[in-house]
Design an enzyme around this catalytic site. Structure first.
Site, PDB file in Angstrom:
ATOM      1  CB  SER A  51      -0.942   0.015   1.208  1.00 48.94           C
ATOM      2  OG  SER A  51      -0.219   0.152   2.422  1.00 48.94           O
ATOM      3  CE  LYS A  92      -2.606   2.474   4.855  1.00 49.72           C
ATOM      4  NZ  LYS A  92      -2.538   1.621   3.648  1.00 49.72           N
TER       5      LYS A  92
END
Length: 248
Positions: A51, A92
């Site tokens: 991701s 993230k």
């Protein structure tokens, strides 16, 4: 004359041994001190997904500096936990902080406070694949996106939740400084966010690494001095024949 030479050689030998001992002692202090500092300041993590590709890919080992969430700035890659996201450690990128207005996309680019952000860390046209309505991030919270925008379960997957998919600063455990396996080194600076304010200052990882290397060199060099000096000294000595006695 030979006695003077022996005393000089012995003096040099004692000085060399003393200096090698000091080098080993200093090296141990540097190495162990830097190692202990690193253990206190940094935490290792293994990233299980892509991701954050291409910045961080599946299986990469990262080092993240343990810092307070209040120190996080735009562009930082962080390790955090959010109960509604599964309450497991996730990695993230922070693209907006409390008070910012974020949207995507204008001319294929993310906008924060009306300014287009150049995201050099993205691969291809990933920014165009994420549709984000205009959102104002609540104070004390962060809006997070994965660098692999098409497949990242980030704030965009939780827009219907309280806070519009944002995460409290207090949920941040650490800020990622480097990918250590494979050895890709320190993360690039997210310069596209500089137009919005100051970026975070990298942690002390470079200083810690330098101290570890110098300490190791001093220990190995000091420890090697004795055998090397002995070997070179043995090669340098020649056996002189004893003079014949004179009979009167």
């Amino acid at each position: 004359m030979s006695g003077t030479t022996r005393r000089t050689d012995e003096g040099h030998g004692r000085l060399g041994s003393m200096l090698s001992g000091l080098a080993v002692a200093l090296g141990c202090v540097l190495f162990l001190g830097a190692f202990g500092w690193g253990v206190i300041v940094y935490a290792p993590y293994t990233v299980p997904t892509d991701s954050m590709a291409p910045t961080i890919t599946s299986g990469d080992r990262i080092l993240a500096e343990r810092i307070d969430g209040a120190e996080i700035q735009r562009g930082d890659v962080v390790v955090f936990r959010q109960e509604t996201w599964g309450n497991t450690a996730m990695v993230k990128r922070v693209v907006a902080v409390g008070g910012d207005t974020i949207a995507c996309c204008t001319d294929g680019k993310l906008t924060v406070n009306g300014k287009q952000i150049d995201e050099a860390y993205l691969q291809g046209e990933d920014a165009e694949l994420t549709g984000i309505p205009e959102i104002t991030v609540p104070k004390g919270r962060l809006f997070l996106l994965g660098d692999e925008r098409s497949g990242s379960l980030d704030s965009t997957a939780h827009l219907a939740e309280a806070g519009n998919g944002t995460v409290p600063r207090s949920n941040v455990d650490a800020r990622v400084d480097a990918v250590v396996w494979p050895m890709e080194g320190m993360l690039d600076r997210p310069t596209g966010f500089e137009k919005l304010g100051a970026l975070s200052t990298p942690g002390p990882l470079r200083l810690i690494t330098t101290a570890l290397v110098v300490g190791m060199v001093l220990v190995l060099g000091g420890a090697a001095y004795g055998p090397v000096a002995k070997r070179l000294g043995g090669r340098g000595r020649t056996t002189q024949p004893e003079p014949a006695g004179v009979v009167g």
